[in-house]
Design a protein around this motif. Structure first.
Motif, PDB file in Angstrom:
ATOM      1  N   TYR A 296      -1.902   4.382   3.451  1.00 23.60           N
ATOM      2  CA  TYR A 296      -1.280   5.692   3.245  1.00 23.60           C
ATOM      3  C   TYR A 296      -1.952   6.804   4.033  1.00 23.60           C
ATOM      4  O   TYR A 296      -1.447   7.923   4.087  1.00 23.60           O
ATOM      5  CB  TYR A 296      -1.241   6.043   1.756  1.00 23.60           C
ATOM      6  CG  TYR A 296      -2.594   6.296   1.118  1.00 23.60           C
ATOM      7  CD1 TYR A 296      -3.212   7.544   1.194  1.00 23.60           C
ATOM      8  CD2 TYR A 296      -3.258   5.294   0.415  1.00 23.60           C
ATOM      9  CE1 TYR A 296      -4.445   7.779   0.590  1.00 23.60           C
ATOM     10  CE2 TYR A 296      -4.482   5.515  -0.186  1.00 23.60           C
ATOM     11  CZ  TYR A 296      -5.078   6.768  -0.094  1.00 23.60           C
ATOM     12  OH  TYR A 296      -6.291   6.992  -0.682  1.00 23.60           O
ATOM     13  N   ASP A 297      -3.088   6.535   4.652  1.00 24.58           N
ATOM     14  CA  ASP A 297      -3.817   7.581   5.383  1.00 24.58           C
ATOM     15  C   ASP A 297      -3.214   7.805   6.760  1.00 24.58           C
ATOM     16  O   ASP A 297      -2.477   6.967   7.287  1.00 24.58           O
ATOM     17  CB  ASP A 297      -5.288   7.207   5.527  1.00 24.58           C
ATOM     18  CG  ASP A 297      -5.470   5.930   6.361  1.00 24.58           C
ATOM     19  OD1 ASP A 297      -4.932   4.883   5.957  1.00 24.58           O
ATOM     20  OD2 ASP A 297      -6.130   5.984   7.414  1.00 24.58           O
ATOM     21  N   HIS A 298      -3.527   8.955   7.344  1.00 26.73           N
ATOM     22  CA  HIS A 298      -3.106   9.237   8.720  1.00 26.73           C
ATOM     23  C   HIS A 298      -4.190  10.083   9.399  1.00 26.73           C
ATOM     24  O   HIS A 298      -5.372   9.919   9.091  1.00 26.73           O
ATOM     25  CB  HIS A 298      -1.727   9.888   8.750  1.00 26.73           C
ATOM     26  CG  HIS A 298      -1.098   9.886  10.113  1.00 26.73           C
ATOM     27  ND1 HIS A 298      -0.932   8.728  10.852  1.00 26.73           N
ATOM     28  CD2 HIS A 298      -0.615  10.893  10.888  1.00 26.73           C
ATOM     29  CE1 HIS A 298      -0.367   9.017  12.015  1.00 26.73           C
ATOM     30  NE2 HIS A 298      -0.170  10.327  12.059  1.00 26.73           N
ATOM     31  N   LEU A 299      -3.830  10.985  10.292  1.00 20.70           N
ATOM     32  CA  LEU A 299      -4.793  11.626  11.196  1.00 20.70           C
ATOM     33  C   LEU A 299      -5.058  13.098  10.905  1.00 20.70           C
ATOM     34  O   LEU A 299      -5.671  13.788  11.725  1.00 20.70           O
ATOM     35  CB  LEU A 299      -4.316  11.478  12.651  1.00 20.70           C
ATOM     36  CG  LEU A 299      -4.135  10.047  13.148  1.00 20.70           C
ATOM     37  CD1 LEU A 299      -3.619  10.052  14.576  1.00 20.70           C
ATOM     38  CD2 LEU A 299      -5.435   9.267  13.062  1.00 20.70           C
ATOM     39  N   ASN A 321       1.741   6.213   8.031  1.00 23.27           N
ATOM     40  CA  ASN A 321       2.486   5.078   7.532  1.00 23.27           C
ATOM     41  C   ASN A 321       3.068   5.438   6.163  1.00 23.27           C
ATOM     42  O   ASN A 321       2.985   4.678   5.208  1.00 23.27           O
ATOM     43  CB  ASN A 321       1.575   3.855   7.438  1.00 23.27           C
ATOM     44  CG  ASN A 321       2.305   2.592   7.070  1.00 23.27           C
ATOM     45  OD1 ASN A 321       3.442   2.381   7.444  1.00 23.27           O
ATOM     46  ND2 ASN A 321       1.645   1.758   6.283  1.00 23.27           N
ATOM     47  N   ALA A 322       3.639   6.654   6.106  1.00 21.55           N
ATOM     48  CA  ALA A 322       4.377   7.003   4.892  1.00 21.55           C
ATOM     49  C   ALA A 322       5.526   6.032   4.686  1.00 21.55           C
ATOM     50  O   ALA A 322       5.877   5.700   3.550  1.00 21.55           O
ATOM     51  CB  ALA A 322       4.890   8.440   4.988  1.00 21.55           C
ATOM     52  N   SER A 323       6.088   5.524   5.789  1.00 25.74           N
ATOM     53  CA  SER A 323       7.202   4.581   5.672  1.00 25.74           C
ATOM     54  C   SER A 323       6.770   3.297   4.971  1.00 25.74           C
ATOM     55  O   SER A 323       7.476   2.784   4.082  1.00 25.74           O
ATOM     56  CB  SER A 323       7.772   4.259   7.063  1.00 25.74           C
ATOM     57  OG  SER A 323       6.839   3.539   7.856  1.00 25.74           O
ATOM     58  N   ALA A 349      -2.064   0.316  -1.789  1.00 23.73           N
ATOM     59  CA  ALA A 349      -1.991   1.355  -0.750  1.00 23.73           C
ATOM     60  C   ALA A 349      -3.424   1.612  -0.301  1.00 23.73           C
ATOM     61  O   ALA A 349      -4.263   2.044  -1.095  1.00 23.73           O
ATOM     62  CB  ALA A 349      -1.350   2.626  -1.302  1.00 23.73           C
ATOM     63  N   PHE A 350      -3.699   1.321   0.965  1.00 24.61           N
ATOM     64  CA  PHE A 350      -5.063   1.383   1.475  1.00 24.61           C
ATOM     65  C   PHE A 350      -5.355   2.738   2.110  1.00 24.61           C
ATOM     66  O   PHE A 350      -4.490   3.356   2.735  1.00 24.61           O
ATOM     67  CB  PHE A 350      -5.293   0.307   2.540  1.00 24.61           C
ATOM     68  CG  PHE A 350      -5.059  -1.094   2.066  1.00 24.61           C
ATOM     69  CD1 PHE A 350      -5.962  -1.711   1.222  1.00 24.61           C
ATOM     70  CD2 PHE A 350      -3.925  -1.794   2.462  1.00 24.61           C
ATOM     71  CE1 PHE A 350      -5.740  -3.012   0.774  1.00 24.61           C
ATOM     72  CE2 PHE A 350      -3.699  -3.087   2.032  1.00 24.61           C
ATOM     73  CZ  PHE A 350      -4.607  -3.698   1.185  1.00 24.61           C
TER      74      PHE A 350
END
Length: 611
Positions: A296-299, A321-323, A349-350
């Motif tokens: 679930y993480d991003h930048l 990776n919300a999708s 959800a990592f």
């Protein structure tokens, strides 16, 4: 061409006929729910969900809230969270940071430690100048020729002779690599001459820290250009000429000594995996588990990992990776509504995937359900941009049953046809007259740049679903309005059918050794050892999460869980040291490797192969 059009027309009539027989409300509800999840997770409020930042915590809370609504169980202490430590950055300590020349204060405030510097101190140490600090036999360049560096501080220019050319053969010689070279030359410290007129604008002086790379090999400080010029009894224009290759000055010893102290404090926070459990109903099979996961993480606001390198805008991460996270939630909703699963299904959800698979690696190192009882792991990463029916499925070679199952479930059945969208690549009749849902691209490898790799490293069969990269990848423009919700709903129904098959079969999938595609590494090298590094912060060697079967590392006797402490005669403290040495190694040459295993130091030999 006419026959092709006629075939599509007949197929369309078939789809419409079947659709008339099947209610579409489930699919429409699914698309609505997906949109709701993704619009929230990719909203400005969550600020890009960078691990360790408030937006990521909000995302974790949201997923946990969804799991609670579905009445999923927890695996530990009545909480959906599995916390793990995460280093968010560094700060300069209130005391213990000094820089002096010849015993006197020398613009101390302007000389700054790099955020990746180890804490250290040195007294009355000579300074030597070594140009850009590059050693590259392939380019016939050695900036250390006739420079005595043993026991000294090396001062080097930032960048390389082809500054700002992304295709330069010297591009790999960044600050950490220069520290490694200087260490190998016997230096005790590194001074990097800033490229900026104002050091406050220098990226190296911003105290950023990447825990996947860890600390530099030497204490490292950033020095303003005017100070560096003064040390060299020169002026800044001469530094400019050296950078351009027109200066007459050669590398050598300056006429001053330096004393320094570096005292940085690492700032850490708690990152969290989110885990919900749907217990199995079969008296025997409930003791086995299937994992369905996505990160679930991003930048965040960009920076490390961003492909819009100068942007500080929110990187929304709708597809990445919300999708995948939304898909996991909706799969949990489907199976929780039925509650007919024979095996236990664990929805995960990592966090920390973008920083190096940190969350999934932490889980497999601290499993809350026995890994030997985990029969499969299905990973969804970027499943929101289905185009032309193209769907990538990795891990096909990790279980003997996967290929047949994945291909068979790609043939549309009545229940799934309501969301099939005909186009030139999918939705066409196969040789038997049935409709296929997707134009599948199958890949055998179980390793790769996403969380399934952590599980395959522990010999768990995996499947990886991915709709491909696009122009918005790792940029602020990866927004929720660009998601193909109808396409993602179709993917979820497809995965749901695969999951049902795995769950209902009393025989667990048969683990097999998959053929490598060369996708497990995070950097490109000419050689391969077949290792899967752990990217957590380290100073005492490189921990291996996995070793490919039949690889050079496996043949050398190296095993998952080993810690490499020396390779090719050079000390290894972390993944940065390891990648640097790999870049120097050659295929077919035997090298010594020292590992720590169970508290014992072992000496082995390994022969790399050409990638």
């Amino acid at each position: 061409m006419k026959n092709r059009i006629a075939g599509l027309f007949l197929a369309a009539l078939f789809v419409l006929s079947v659709s008339a027989q099947q209610p579409t409300s489930v699919s429409r509800d699914l698309e609505t729910d997906l949109k709701r999840h993704i619009e929230y997770l990719a909203s400005d409020k969550l600020e890009g969900r960078r691990t360790g930042e408030p937006g990521a915590a909000l995302a974790a809370d949201y997923v946990a809230g969804q799991f609670k609504k579905l009445k999923l169980k927890t695996l530990s202490e009545s909480s959906y969270f599995q916390p793990f430590p995460y280093v968010t950055g560094v700060a300069v300590a209130a005391v213990g940071n000094e820089f002096y020349l010849d015993g006197s204060d020398f613009n101390q405030a302007d000389v700054r430690p790099a955020g990746f510097s180890p804490n250290a101190e040195g007294a009355d140490t000579p300074i030597v100048f070594a140009g850009f600090g590059i050693v590259s036999p392939e380019q016939n360049r050695d900036d250390y020729v006739r420079v005595d560096t043993k026991g000294k501080i090396v001062m080097v220019l930032d960048g390389n002779p082809d500054n700002d050319n992304p295709h330069s053969p010297f591009v790999r010689f960044d600050a950490r690599t220069k520290a490694l070279i200087a260490r190998d030359k016997g230096a005790v410290g590194l001074l990097i001459i800033s490229r900026e007129a104002d050091i406050a604008l220098d990226r190296l002086a911003r105290l950023s820290f990447d825990q996947t790379l860890g600390e530099a090999a030497l204490p490292t400080l950033i020095i303003p250009r005017r100070n560096a010029a003064a040390i060299l009894s020169a002026d800044e224009k001469e530094l400019d000429r050296y950078e351009k290759g027109t200066a007459s000055r050669s590398a050598g010893t300056a006429k001053v000594t330096a004393s320094f102290k570096i005292n940085l404090v690492k700032k850490s926070t708690e990152a969290r995996n989110v885990i919900g459990v749907l217990p199995g109903t079969d008296p025997t099979l409930k003791n086995e588990a299937i994992v369905i996961g996505a990160h679930y993480d991003h930048l965040g606001h960009g920076g490390q990992g961003s492909l819009d390198v100068n942007s500080t805008e929110i990187h929304h991460g709708a597809d990445d990776n919300a999708s995948g996270t939304a898909a996991v939630i909706e799969l949990a909703r489907q199976f929780a509504a039925e509650r007919k699963n024979k095996r236990t299904i664990i929805f995960m959800a990592f966090s920390g995937e973008e920083e190096g698979l940190l969350g999934s690696q932490f889980y497999v190192s601290h499993p809350l359900f026995p890994l030997e009882k985990t029969v499969a792991m299905i990973n969804l990463d970027m499943v929101g941009r289905l185009k032309d029916g193209k769907l990538n499925v990795g891990g096909i070679g990790t279980a003997a049953e996967w290929k047949s199952m994945v291909v068979t479930k790609n043939v549309s059945e009545n229940a799934g046809l309501s969301v099939v969208k005909l186009n030139s690549a999918a939705g066409e009749p196969d040789r038997k007259g049935s409709l296929t849902k997707f134009n599948l691209s199958l890949n055998d490898d179980g390793f790769g740049p996403s969380d399934h790799s952590s599980f395959y490293g522990k010999k768990v069969p995996v499947l990886f679903f991915f709709t491909g990269t696009h122009n918005d990848y790792h940029k602020p423009s990866d927004t929720a309005d660009k998601i193909n919700y109808e396409g993602e709903a179709t993917i979820i129904e497809y995965i749901s059918n695969i999951l049902h098959s795995i769950d209902q079969n009393p025989t667990r999938p048969t683990y097999t050794v998959a053929k490598s595609s060369g996708m497990s590494g995070r950097s490109g090298f000419n050689i391969s050892l077949g290792t899967v590094p752990n990217y957590a912060d380290s100073t005492d060697g490189l921990l291996l999460d996995g070793v490919r079967d039949n690889s050079p590392a496996a043949k050398a006797g190296i095993m998952p869980g080993d810690r490499i402490v020396k390779l090719a005669g050079k000390d290894i403290r972390n993944v940065m040291d390891y990648t640097y040495v790999l870049g120097e190694m050659k295929a077919g040459v035997e090298y010594e490797v020292e590992i720590m295993r169970g508290g014992k130091r072992l000496m082995l030999t390994v022969v790399p192969v050409k990638r």
